[in-house]
Design a protein around this motif. Sequence first.
Motif, PDB file in Angstrom:
ATOM      1  N   TRP A  74      -6.217   9.251  -9.179  1.00 29.31           N
ATOM      2  CA  TRP A  74      -4.945   9.940  -9.368  1.00 29.31           C
ATOM      3  C   TRP A  74      -3.804   8.988  -9.003  1.00 29.31           C
ATOM      4  O   TRP A  74      -3.993   7.991  -8.297  1.00 29.31           O
ATOM      5  N   LEU A  75      -2.614   9.301  -9.504  1.00 30.12           N
ATOM      6  CA  LEU A  75      -1.426   8.493  -9.258  1.00 30.12           C
ATOM      7  C   LEU A  75      -0.505   9.220  -8.290  1.00 30.12           C
ATOM      8  O   LEU A  75      -0.261  10.421  -8.442  1.00 30.12           O
ATOM      9  N   SER A  76      -0.011   8.492  -7.302  1.00 33.64           N
ATOM     10  CA  SER A  76       0.972   9.080  -6.393  1.00 33.64           C
ATOM     11  C   SER A  76       2.330   9.135  -7.078  1.00 33.64           C
ATOM     12  O   SER A  76       2.489   8.675  -8.208  1.00 33.64           O
ATOM     13  N   GLU A  77       3.309   9.678  -6.388  1.00 35.38           N
ATOM     14  CA  GLU A  77       4.633   9.861  -7.001  1.00 35.38           C
ATOM     15  C   GLU A  77       5.257   8.556  -7.432  1.00 35.38           C
ATOM     16  O   GLU A  77       5.979   8.496  -8.432  1.00 35.38           O
ATOM     17  N   ASN A  78       4.996   7.477  -6.700  1.00 35.81           N
ATOM     18  CA  ASN A  78       5.556   6.162  -7.076  1.00 35.81           C
ATOM     19  C   ASN A  78       4.602   5.366  -7.972  1.00 35.81           C
ATOM     20  O   ASN A  78       4.755   4.166  -8.154  1.00 35.81           O
ATOM     21  N   LEU A  79       3.581   6.053  -8.525  1.00 39.88           N
ATOM     22  CA  LEU A  79       2.606   5.511  -9.477  1.00 39.88           C
ATOM     23  C   LEU A  79       1.570   4.591  -8.848  1.00 39.88           C
ATOM     24  O   LEU A  79       0.915   3.827  -9.549  1.00 39.88           O
ATOM     25  N   LYS A  80       1.387   4.673  -7.538  1.00 34.11           N
ATOM     26  CA  LYS A  80       0.301   3.936  -6.907  1.00 34.11           C
ATOM     27  C   LYS A  80      -1.018   4.607  -7.269  1.00 34.11           C
ATOM     28  O   LYS A  80      -1.147   5.829  -7.210  1.00 34.11           O
ATOM     29  N   LEU A  81      -2.004   3.787  -7.645  1.00 31.78           N
ATOM     30  CA  LEU A  81      -3.307   4.306  -8.058  1.00 31.78           C
ATOM     31  C   LEU A  81      -4.179   4.565  -6.838  1.00 31.78           C
ATOM     32  O   LEU A  81      -4.346   3.702  -5.975  1.00 31.78           O
ATOM     33  N   ASN A  82      -4.752   5.764  -6.776  1.00 26.72           N
ATOM     34  CA  ASN A  82      -5.653   6.149  -5.686  1.00 26.72           C
ATOM     35  C   ASN A  82      -7.028   6.455  -6.273  1.00 26.72           C
ATOM     36  O   ASN A  82      -7.142   6.954  -7.394  1.00 26.72           O
ATOM     37  N   GLU A  83      -8.071   6.192  -5.481  1.00 22.05           N
ATOM     38  CA  GLU A  83      -9.440   6.371  -5.961  1.00 22.05           C
ATOM     39  C   GLU A  83     -10.302   7.030  -4.911  1.00 22.05           C
ATOM     40  O   GLU A  83     -10.214   6.718  -3.725  1.00 22.05           O
ATOM     41  N   LYS A  84     -11.151   7.959  -5.361  1.00 21.84           N
ATOM     42  CA  LYS A  84     -12.191   8.543  -4.533  1.00 21.84           C
ATOM     43  C   LYS A  84     -13.517   8.245  -5.202  1.00 21.84           C
ATOM     44  O   LYS A  84     -13.795   8.747  -6.283  1.00 21.84           O
ATOM     45  N   ALA A  85     -14.324   7.400  -4.580  1.00 19.33           N
ATOM     46  CA  ALA A  85     -15.597   6.985  -5.189  1.00 19.33           C
ATOM     47  C   ALA A  85     -16.620   8.105  -5.085  1.00 19.33           C
ATOM     48  O   ALA A  85     -16.607   8.893  -4.158  1.00 19.33           O
TER      49      ALA A  85
END
Length: 265
Positions: free
Chosen positions: A254-265
Amino acid sequence: MISEIQKQKISICVPTLHRKKLLTKFIKSCVDNCNMKIDFIVVNQNDNKIAVDKDIESIIVDSGNSFIDHYIPERSVGKARSVAFDIALDVGNEFVFAADDDCKIGKLSIEKIMAPIYQDDRFWKIGALGGYRAFIRDFKENELRFHLNIGVFWLTKLSVIKKIGNINSTLSAREDIEFDARIWEEGGWTGIVDSKLTHTRNQPLESGERTIPKNYDEEWNTISDEIANNYPNIFKNRGGRLYRQFKFPTNEFWLSENLKLNEKA
């Protein structure tokens, strides 16, 4: 992350055929809503061999961007996109967008589509949900989902084109899906995000002529057969619909509000 993405320079490749009003709206939406330097690569099939007239040129140049207007005689989307990517290889921007001239771009649409592929080299192509929301109703606003079989507006990298080859110029449709199949076959990932993009779909030419031929269903099925036969581990064709033949990775993004990419493996 948004400011870092906006430092990049991009090529936007758009084929067009006798649809000046739509092309004008598309280009204006890009310059109004994208804060990156843009090289527009317009491949036209117009009878007068020109798509970027003085009005469109002023929109592009006055916004500090640039363009190439290239004519081809063949009325084939696959050929037009292939030629556009050839030109993009010469232009040299690492990020390359494929678009339709009947799209309109919203605020930060392009930045959001670019965010995953900019931050994670496992993704080789990212598409926009856009008008496909009718088919995928449970999509969350900041979700990044594995997907193939999404066209219209998508981003890849110049390095990916060099690795797997250009768009298949022999295909009159579904050329983007064939590109997806090659990506997964070569070990890359494709996905989609929900960016602020609208697509009016299958608009007529300015003469009123429809862009979809009478035998389109038959042609669509023939092309789908060709893709499924060439990539049996990726797709199976059933009546013109291509069904995925492998499981996606289980990773969640998913992308945070500032478009940082987050991942849950």
